[in-house]
Design a protein around this motif. Structure first.
Motif, PDB file in Angstrom:
ATOM      1  N   LEU A  92       0.853  -1.176   0.000  1.00 56.42           N
ATOM      2  CA  LEU A  92       0.000   0.000   0.000  1.00 56.42           C
ATOM      3  C   LEU A  92       0.897   1.236   0.000  1.00 56.42           C
ATOM      4  O   LEU A  92       1.769   1.371   0.866  1.00 56.42           O
ATOM      5  N   THR A  93       0.735   2.131  -0.977  1.00 54.04           N
ATOM      6  CA  THR A  93       1.488   3.375  -0.964  1.00 54.04           C
ATOM      7  C   THR A  93       0.879   4.312   0.068  1.00 54.04           C
ATOM      8  O   THR A  93      -0.274   4.137   0.500  1.00 54.04           O
ATOM      9  N   GLN A 152      -6.104   7.739   1.060  1.00 50.58           N
ATOM     10  CA  GLN A 152      -7.438   7.588   0.486  1.00 50.58           C
ATOM     11  C   GLN A 152      -8.280   6.592   1.282  1.00 50.58           C
ATOM     12  O   GLN A 152      -9.466   6.841   1.553  1.00 50.58           O
ATOM     13  N   ARG A 153      -7.657   5.481   1.676  1.00 53.92           N
ATOM     14  CA  ARG A 153      -8.402   4.454   2.408  1.00 53.92           C
ATOM     15  C   ARG A 153      -8.802   4.963   3.801  1.00 53.92           C
ATOM     16  O   ARG A 153      -9.892   4.663   4.291  1.00 53.92           O
ATOM     17  N   LEU A 154      -7.911   5.723   4.449  1.00 56.58           N
ATOM     18  CA  LEU A 154      -8.249   6.270   5.761  1.00 56.58           C
ATOM     19  C   LEU A 154      -9.392   7.272   5.650  1.00 56.58           C
ATOM     20  O   LEU A 154     -10.288   7.316   6.506  1.00 56.58           O
ATOM     21  N   ALA A 155      -9.365   8.076   4.594  1.00 53.37           N
ATOM     22  CA  ALA A 155     -10.444   9.053   4.391  1.00 53.37           C
ATOM     23  C   ALA A 155     -11.778   8.351   4.156  1.00 53.37           C
ATOM     24  O   ALA A 155     -12.832   8.824   4.600  1.00 53.37           O
ATOM     25  N   ILE A 197       3.220  13.047   2.096  1.00 52.74           N
ATOM     26  CA  ILE A 197       1.847  13.420   2.452  1.00 52.74           C
ATOM     27  C   ILE A 197       1.804  14.604   3.410  1.00 52.74           C
ATOM     28  O   ILE A 197       1.119  15.595   3.162  1.00 52.74           O
ATOM     29  N   ASP A 198       2.528  14.510   4.509  1.00 52.83           N
ATOM     30  CA  ASP A 198       2.409  15.523   5.559  1.00 52.83           C
ATOM     31  C   ASP A 198       3.792  15.933   6.067  1.00 52.83           C
ATOM     32  O   ASP A 198       4.355  15.284   6.958  1.00 52.83           O
ATOM     33  N   PRO A 199       4.362  17.004   5.517  1.00 54.47           N
ATOM     34  CA  PRO A 199       5.710  17.421   5.929  1.00 54.47           C
ATOM     35  C   PRO A 199       5.791  17.910   7.371  1.00 54.47           C
ATOM     36  O   PRO A 199       6.894  18.127   7.882  1.00 54.47           O
TER      37      PRO A 199
END
Length: 307
Positions: free
Chosen positions: A207-208, A214-217, A300-302
């Motif tokens: 899983l990238t 996307q899956r968490l959202a 994703i989140d710096p």
């Protein structure tokens, strides 16, 4: 050094109250050193209940038990008030079947398991052990399907399986769990190493971090952070993540077997090993987050610290 009468009385009271007592660091649910963990892992194979004493919480007992049994190290196992020994002796007695006899259990099954070592794995094992003399390859498989290889002298009571010209040594419980396993050599972007596949276990899906986001959202996957406390202190788990170390393996393994699971660690290596354990336990929808928290921070989140 003499033992204070009050301490001696406390120890004798513990031994009188419980048939099996393990003086250890930590407790059965959370051992606090490798030797104590090895002792509880062995006892857990044979006993559903036994008493443990956490010597880290009681310095008087910690030093007193060494004098009482004239045994200098922890852990120490007592049965019927008599000292059996430390973790090495516990393990030796388990492998030989003496511990089964002591606890009235059936003798261990010594039938060597049928295993498969792939050609690539065999080649790499031979390369890695080319200069190892006087030792054998041991594979220990725990009740949660965690597995570890080590090089150690062969034991008189080892159970030995042969595949692709290589001997693998097992203790009795590991031999039972090893039936039908495939030992392979895998290469990922994070590195290379031996991999175990258990019969019936599903393949681990990659899983990238973008797919994870996307899956968490969508709320259709359960994320499990397998990092130790030291790693989580440097970069806190994602808000949706459940923490393996805090909840415990047994609690998470009780989830429905069709639950979509994603495992994340620092770089995606140790999480794959944990994912394989869950797949071996029958989970059918298991994912590994490639690149781990480091990839999440980078892509994703710096604001998430990289370490």
């Amino acid at each position: 050094m003499s033992l204070a009468p009050a301490t001696r009385d406390r120890i004798q009271s513990l031994l009188s109250a419980h048939r099996v007592v393990l003086f250890m660091k930590g407790n059965r649910q959370q051992p606090m050193c490798g030797f104590s963990a090895a002792a509880t892992n062995t006892l857990n194979e044979l006993l559903s209940d036994y008493h443990t004493v956490n010597v880290l919480e009681d310095p008087e007992i910690r030093e007193g038990i060494k004098i009482y049994g004239e045994w200098p190290t922890i852990p120490q196992l007592y049965v019927d008030g008599e000292l059996v020994g430390g973790s090495d002796i516990i393990r030796q007695m388990y492998t030989s079947g003496e511990l089964h006899t002591l606890f009235g259990a059936a003798p261990p099954d010594r039938t060597p398991p049928e295993i498969t070592i792939t050609d690539k794995a065999a080649e790499m094992i031979r390369q890695g052990t080319a200069n190892a003399q006087g030792v054998a390859i041991h594979l220990e498989i725990g009740p949660d399907h965690s597995a570890g290889f080590q090089l150690a002298p062969a034991g008189d009571h080892d159970i030995v399986a042969v595949s692709n010209g290589l001997e693998i040594h097992f203790d009795p419980a590991s031999a039972q769990r090893a039936k039908g396993i495939v030992i392979d050599w895998v290469s990922t972007v994070q590195g290379e190493g031996l991999s175990l596949k258990f019969p019936g276990a599903q393949e681990i899906k990659s899983l990238t971090v973008q797919e994870l986001q996307q899956r968490l959202a969508a709320g259709d996957i359960t994320l499990i952070d397998v990092r130790p406390a030291s790693g989580r202190a440097q970069a806190a788990p994602l808000a949706q993540a459940r923490v393996l170390e805090e909840e415990g393996y047994d609690a998470l393994a009780a989830l429905p077997k069709d639950t979509a699971l994603a495992f994340i660690c620092h770089h995606g290596v140790s999480s794959r090993g944990v994912a394989e354990r869950f797949a071996a336990h029958g989970f059918s929808n298991v994912h590994n987050v490639e690149g781990g928290m480091d990839a999440w921070a980078e892509q994703i989140d710096p604001s998430v610290p990289r370490y």
